[in-house]
Design an enzyme around this catalytic site. Sequence first.
Site, short mmCIF file in Angstrom:
data_model
loop_
_atom_site.label_atom_id
_atom_site.label_comp_id
_atom_site.label_asym_id
_atom_site.label_seq_id
_atom_site.Cartn_x
_atom_site.Cartn_y
_atom_site.Cartn_z
N ARG A 104 -10.39 78.95 38.66
CA ARG A 104 -11.04 78.07 37.69
C ARG A 104 -11.26 78.79 36.36
NH1 ARG A 104 -15.25 73.66 39.99
NH2 ARG A 104 -13.46 73.26 41.34
N GLU B 28 -18.07 73.03 36.25
CA GLU B 28 -18.75 74.06 37.03
C GLU B 28 -17.82 75.24 37.32
OE1 GLU B 28 -20.50 72.68 40.69
OE2 GLU B 28 -20.55 74.72 41.49
N SER C 129 -22.02 78.97 40.71
CA SER C 129 -23.17 78.40 41.38
C SER C 129 -24.08 79.57 41.78
CB SER C 129 -22.70 77.63 42.61
OG SER C 129 -23.78 76.96 43.20
#
Length: 427
Positions: free
Chosen positions: A393, A351, A354
């Site tokens: 990330r 992920e 979101s």
Amino acid sequence: MVIDVELLRSDPAKVEENLARRRNPAYLELLARVREKDSLWRVSVREADRLRAARNALGQQIAAARKEGRPVDEMVGASRSAPAALDAAAEAEGRLRRERDDLLRRLPNLLDPSVPYGKDDTENVVVTTWGTPTEPRGPDRPHGEALEALGFAEFERGRRASGAGFYYLRGPLVLLDLALQRFALDLLVARGFTPVVPPFLLRREPYEAVTDLADFEKVMYKIDGEELYLIATSEHPLAALYQGEILDEGSVPLRLAGLSTNFRREIGGHGVDQKGLFRVHQFAKVEQFVFCRPEESTAIHEELRANAEEVFRRLEIPYRVVNVCTGDVGTVASHKYDVEAWFARQRGYREVVSCSNCTDYQARALGIRLGKAGKPGKVVPHTLNSTAVATPRALVAIVEQYQRADGTLEVPAVLRPYLDGRDTLGG
RNA sequence: GCUGAGGUAGCCUAGUCCGGCAAGGCGCCAGCCUUGAAAGCUGGUGGCGGUGACGCCACGGGAGUUCGAAUCUCCCCCUCAGCGCCA
């Protein structure tokens, strides 16, 4: 964070059916208790109002008598007995209302019909895949080790200074981090978003309106001695921007691009590939946030998702999009997509974005309404939020895919303009 | 940090000293007037409960005094100004 109590009264079956899809019987029980408290409260209001009306009538008689110079002692004596009954009725009314509201706040948002039915993240449904998963070109080592070998990050010293989950970025990686932020921000500005740097600390009151209370203590850092919290995402201060205000209908959809450092306690979950930058307590993020009319939010949700996909497409990092299922969607969102980028060394999708439609759930709790100038309306706007890029990330994905066999780091083409045209970092 | 001033309806303001139905303006909506519009005039313009008549609530939040609190007392929150400190 509340659903409309009016809906609970007018169409309880619909609410019950919707809550049932969350596969948590506790919610149905909660709903039943809310409805019971609401019924009791409505009865108690009538009783308290009746006693107040009697008191007010007597008070006015006393005032009128005094004005005309008539004696009032007798009337005052008669009304002296009233407060006890009224106090009891008012106490009951207030208590029932608080109990109802406390329960109501614990009900999650109503789910969009398109949310797939499932128990947890393993049952999310892939809706799009872009690109072909790549093999790592560089040395087979976790990104944290790679970055330390390049002299781009200090994890050991970060832990010593501030604890696990903290880190120093240094040298070219700082510039790459900033390049990612600027790239995402520019992309959003070109699409009509207004950049906003919000406060990084937020009061408890607006915070409770925009988040899941159950998660609150687990996720948030609190400032000692103050009712202030370090923000977990700029979504929260952006949602609170117009707290208690009437948003002009002409000003929506209002597209904001939040830029902030975010702080999360993130307790638990630390595998070998999570070491380093994958799961950290502090990170920069460019966030999309929108206030809009209720009828627009479904289309804008797709727009935010398209923007997020565009970020990773231009970085040339393969990804897929999942429609998050009922068991994994969370309390606040009515509908949520996750973008999962391909992490070449981990050989898996993880992920990175979101993207949520929160409908009226946050805005109602924040007391935001739509209206025209001089004419407040009753319609509660919808709010949506989506990551554009969370840099640590994204940097991990870049390192895993773009590190060359010689250990140097190739710069994704789209970021080179932000790095004086350089195509390589390190070495 | 010190001192002071404030928080009243969508917005602006009066009322607070001295307790008795929250006054007025702007904006907005409707009607009248007008060929049309503006101006003008009239009425309306928050929340909750109630089928309704209607009632209740609402003056930053809470507690207290009182027959009765925007008004008096106490606690808390927030904003602004001046001074101090500071990037």
